[in-house]
Motif scaffolding. Sequence first.
Motif, PDB file in Angstrom:
ATOM      1  N   VAL A 123      52.030  49.852  43.135  1.00  0.00           N
ATOM      2  CA  VAL A 123      50.892  50.755  42.906  1.00  0.00           C
ATOM      3  C   VAL A 123      50.903  51.271  41.466  1.00  0.00           C
ATOM      4  N   ASP A 124      52.093  51.579  40.950  1.00  0.00           N
ATOM      5  CA  ASP A 124      52.194  52.023  39.548  1.00  0.00           C
ATOM      6  C   ASP A 124      51.672  50.937  38.600  1.00  0.00           C
ATOM      7  N   ALA A 125      52.105  49.691  38.857  1.00  0.00           N
ATOM      8  CA  ALA A 125      51.682  48.575  37.988  1.00  0.00           C
ATOM      9  C   ALA A 125      50.179  48.334  38.116  1.00  0.00           C
ATOM     10  N   LEU A 126      49.675  48.427  39.327  1.00  0.00           N
ATOM     11  CA  LEU A 126      48.248  48.222  39.579  1.00  0.00           C
ATOM     12  C   LEU A 126      47.417  49.270  38.827  1.00  0.00           C
ATOM     13  N   CYS A 127      47.850  50.514  38.892  1.00  0.00           N
ATOM     14  CA  CYS A 127      47.120  51.582  38.192  1.00  0.00           C
ATOM     15  C   CYS A 127      47.122  51.320  36.681  1.00  0.00           C
ATOM     16  N   LYS A 128      48.250  50.809  36.192  1.00  0.00           N
ATOM     17  CA  LYS A 128      48.350  50.496  34.760  1.00  0.00           C
ATOM     18  C   LYS A 128      47.379  49.352  34.400  1.00  0.00           C
ATOM     19  N   GLU A 129      47.323  48.322  35.259  1.00  0.00           N
ATOM     20  CA  GLU A 129      46.405  47.209  34.987  1.00  0.00           C
ATOM     21  C   GLU A 129      44.950  47.698  35.021  1.00  0.00           C
TER      22      GLU A 129
ATOM     23  N   THR B 150      43.271  57.054  40.140  1.00  0.00           N
ATOM     24  CA  THR B 150      43.100  56.185  38.960  1.00  0.00           C
ATOM     25  C   THR B 150      41.688  55.599  38.931  1.00  0.00           C
ATOM     26  N   ILE B 151      41.224  55.144  40.088  1.00  0.00           N
ATOM     27  CA  ILE B 151      39.887  54.540  40.180  1.00  0.00           C
ATOM     28  C   ILE B 151      38.806  55.570  39.841  1.00  0.00           C
ATOM     29  N   SER B 152      39.020  56.810  40.259  1.00  0.00           N
ATOM     30  CA  SER B 152      37.987  57.847  40.081  1.00  0.00           C
ATOM     31  C   SER B 152      37.686  58.128  38.611  1.00  0.00           C
ATOM     32  N   LYS B 153      38.607  57.734  37.719  1.00  0.00           N
ATOM     33  CA  LYS B 153      38.394  57.988  36.289  1.00  0.00           C
ATOM     34  C   LYS B 153      37.580  56.880  35.605  1.00  0.00           C
ATOM     35  N   LEU B 154      37.255  55.819  36.340  1.00  0.00           N
ATOM     36  CA  LEU B 154      36.502  54.705  35.752  1.00  0.00           C
ATOM     37  C   LEU B 154      35.018  55.060  35.632  1.00  0.00           C
ATOM     38  N   ASN B 155      34.254  54.203  34.942  1.00  0.00           N
ATOM     39  CA  ASN B 155      32.796  54.393  34.839  1.00  0.00           C
ATOM     40  C   ASN B 155      32.147  53.848  36.101  1.00  0.00           C
ATOM     41  N   LEU B 156      31.941  54.711  37.061  1.00  0.00           N
ATOM     42  CA  LEU B 156      31.437  54.264  38.354  1.00  0.00           C
ATOM     43  C   LEU B 156      29.932  54.529  38.464  1.00  0.00           C
ATOM     44  N   THR B 157      29.210  53.559  39.029  1.00  0.00           N
ATOM     45  CA  THR B 157      27.782  53.760  39.280  1.00  0.00           C
ATOM     46  C   THR B 157      27.629  54.806  40.377  1.00  0.00           C
ATOM     47  N   GLU B 158      26.584  55.620  40.255  1.00  0.00           N
ATOM     48  CA  GLU B 158      26.366  56.646  41.269  1.00  0.00           C
ATOM     49  C   GLU B 158      26.082  56.032  42.634  1.00  0.00           C
ATOM     50  N   ASN B 159      26.634  56.633  43.683  1.00  0.00           N
ATOM     51  CA  ASN B 159      26.420  56.180  45.074  1.00  0.00           C
ATOM     52  C   ASN B 159      26.759  54.711  45.303  1.00  0.00           C
ATOM     53  N   MET B 160      27.700  54.162  44.541  1.00  0.00           N
ATOM     54  CA  MET B 160      28.025  52.750  44.727  1.00  0.00           C
ATOM     55  C   MET B 160      28.800  52.546  46.040  1.00  0.00           C
TER      56      MET B 160
ATOM     57  N   LEU C 168      35.421  41.414  38.630  1.00  0.00           N
ATOM     58  CA  LEU C 168      36.747  41.481  38.021  1.00  0.00           C
ATOM     59  C   LEU C 168      37.757  41.748  39.128  1.00  0.00           C
ATOM     60  N   GLY C 169      38.866  41.008  39.133  1.00  0.00           N
ATOM     61  CA  GLY C 169      39.916  41.228  40.125  1.00  0.00           C
ATOM     62  C   GLY C 169      41.161  41.769  39.456  1.00  0.00           C
ATOM     63  N   VAL C 170      41.791  42.766  40.089  1.00  0.00           N
ATOM     64  CA  VAL C 170      43.074  43.269  39.582  1.00  0.00           C
ATOM     65  C   VAL C 170      44.103  43.251  40.718  1.00  0.00           C
ATOM     66  N   GLY C 171      45.377  43.177  40.321  1.00  0.00           N
ATOM     67  CA  GLY C 171      46.453  43.075  41.298  1.00  0.00           C
ATOM     68  C   GLY C 171      46.967  41.656  41.368  1.00  0.00           C
TER      69      GLY C 171
ATOM     70  N   ASN D 255      54.695  45.922  33.512  1.00  0.00           N
ATOM     71  CA  ASN D 255      55.544  46.954  32.901  1.00  0.00           C
ATOM     72  C   ASN D 255      56.031  46.584  31.507  1.00  0.00           C
ATOM     73  N   SER D 256      56.144  45.264  31.252  1.00  0.00           N
ATOM     74  CA  SER D 256      56.593  44.893  29.902  1.00  0.00           C
ATOM     75  C   SER D 256      55.411  44.449  29.036  1.00  0.00           C
ATOM     76  N   ASN D 257      54.199  44.867  29.441  1.00  0.00           N
ATOM     77  CA  ASN D 257      52.983  44.586  28.672  1.00  0.00           C
ATOM     78  C   ASN D 257      52.732  43.104  28.410  1.00  0.00           C
ATOM     79  N   GLU D 258      53.156  42.256  29.361  1.00  0.00           N
ATOM     80  CA  GLU D 258      52.848  40.821  29.241  1.00  0.00           C
ATOM     81  C   GLU D 258      51.600  40.522  30.075  1.00  0.00           C
ATOM     82  N   SER D 259      50.949  39.392  29.775  1.00  0.00           N
ATOM     83  CA  SER D 259      49.749  39.024  30.542  1.00  0.00           C
ATOM     84  C   SER D 259      50.134  38.617  31.970  1.00  0.00           C
ATOM     85  N   VAL D 260      49.314  39.033  32.942  1.00  0.00           N
ATOM     86  CA  VAL D 260      49.574  38.637  34.338  1.00  0.00           C
ATOM     87  C   VAL D 260      48.634  37.501  34.762  1.00  0.00           C
ATOM     88  N   ILE D 261      47.886  36.964  33.779  1.00  0.00           N
ATOM     89  CA  ILE D 261      46.949  35.877  34.105  1.00  0.00           C
ATOM     90  C   ILE D 261      47.715  34.567  34.262  1.00  0.00           C
ATOM     91  N   GLU D 262      47.471  33.886  35.368  1.00  0.00           N
ATOM     92  CA  GLU D 262      48.142  32.607  35.614  1.00  0.00           C
ATOM     93  C   GLU D 262      47.302  31.455  35.087  1.00  0.00           C
TER      94      GLU D 262
END
Length: 377
Positions: free
Chosen positions: A39-45, A79-89, A260-263, A289-296
């Motif tokens: 969850v910590d890593a996910l919030c960071k991503e 963490t999600i609540s701080k994003l730019n969210l569309t109203e009533n999405m 966009l997918g995260v996790g 955590n080591s700031n490397e890309s997680v894209i496969e």
Amino acid sequence: MKDLKEIALYIHIPFCKQKCFYCDFPSYASLDHLKDDYVDALCKEIDEKVTDYKIKSIFIGGGTPSYLEINQIYKLLKTISKLNLTENMEFTMECNPGALEKEKLETILSGGVNRISMGLQAVQNSLLKDIGRIHSFKQFEENFNLARKVGFKNINVDLMFGLPNQKVDEWKESLETIAKLNPEHISAYSLIIEEGTAFYKLWERNKLILPSEDDEREMYSTTKEILKEHGYNQYEISNYAKPGYECYHNKVYWRCDDYLGVGSASSSFIDGKRIKNIEDVKSYIEKVNSNESVIEEVIENSKEDNMEEFIFMGLRMNVGVSINEFKGRFGIHINSIYKDVIEKNINKKLLVLENDILRLTDKGIELSNLVMSDFIL
């Protein structure tokens, strides 16, 4: 401030209490010790990747997102609540019976989630046990009523037909029972035996007794009849909704719009590129955590890929494919590529073309795999 690109957001939670026998999703039943770190890593991503977008819908899937602890759910939703969210999405979270209690549901609701999707599959306890579910129907019913009491006004229930040893009457009973509970949305999928699942191993050894093709066809047609009687409109091959409650997020996938997918193991589709994150949960955490890309991998879709996907996905929906939109997206008329295929399937009464819209007939939906294969370029 410049206009932000609008996208849908998918968030993957890979943990489960027990792996279901039919499941080929990247989910794991033995990694509970990694939940906090994940969850910590996910919030960071999320902080790093999602802030430059305007979010028009969110879907937290898995695994079993509701299997997270309350404090972990709280942290993720904060963490999600701080994003730019569309109203009533629309904001959906998958919740499994057996991994829910009142305080957890309250945390989910107060964290902004306004739609939950509950995996049930069948109402008969013997069938639930046969497919590896960890809950009884009674537990599901209690959880469903609890979610209503807590304040959820938009609930989807997942059901599955074509299960081993399932009778047509049992499927009818599942549909009738759930329709009476009156969720806003019902997804009714047919079982597909996927490689690498417990069911696949049994199937290879001829130890899986599946309903006949005729029975399965009857299960599909009764789904439409029974749910229609109860006020559900079919708007996609496997999805039914009360008026106004179609799943917006799924329509983003079917319309081939950007998301966009995260996790770990999540996928994105942005600007014609398909991007996939690594599946291994432990390496995902370490790399974030080591700031490397997680894209496969990143796959750049060709124009042909995009056309195929637009048709495959669009024909899944009852509204079908707009010929004008095809032209708008790809700069050519659909007939210059697919004229013969379209005519052939119209003659077979599998497709209809009415005022610019191409869609499957009822017969076409039943034989949709055949129709779709014709559209492969």
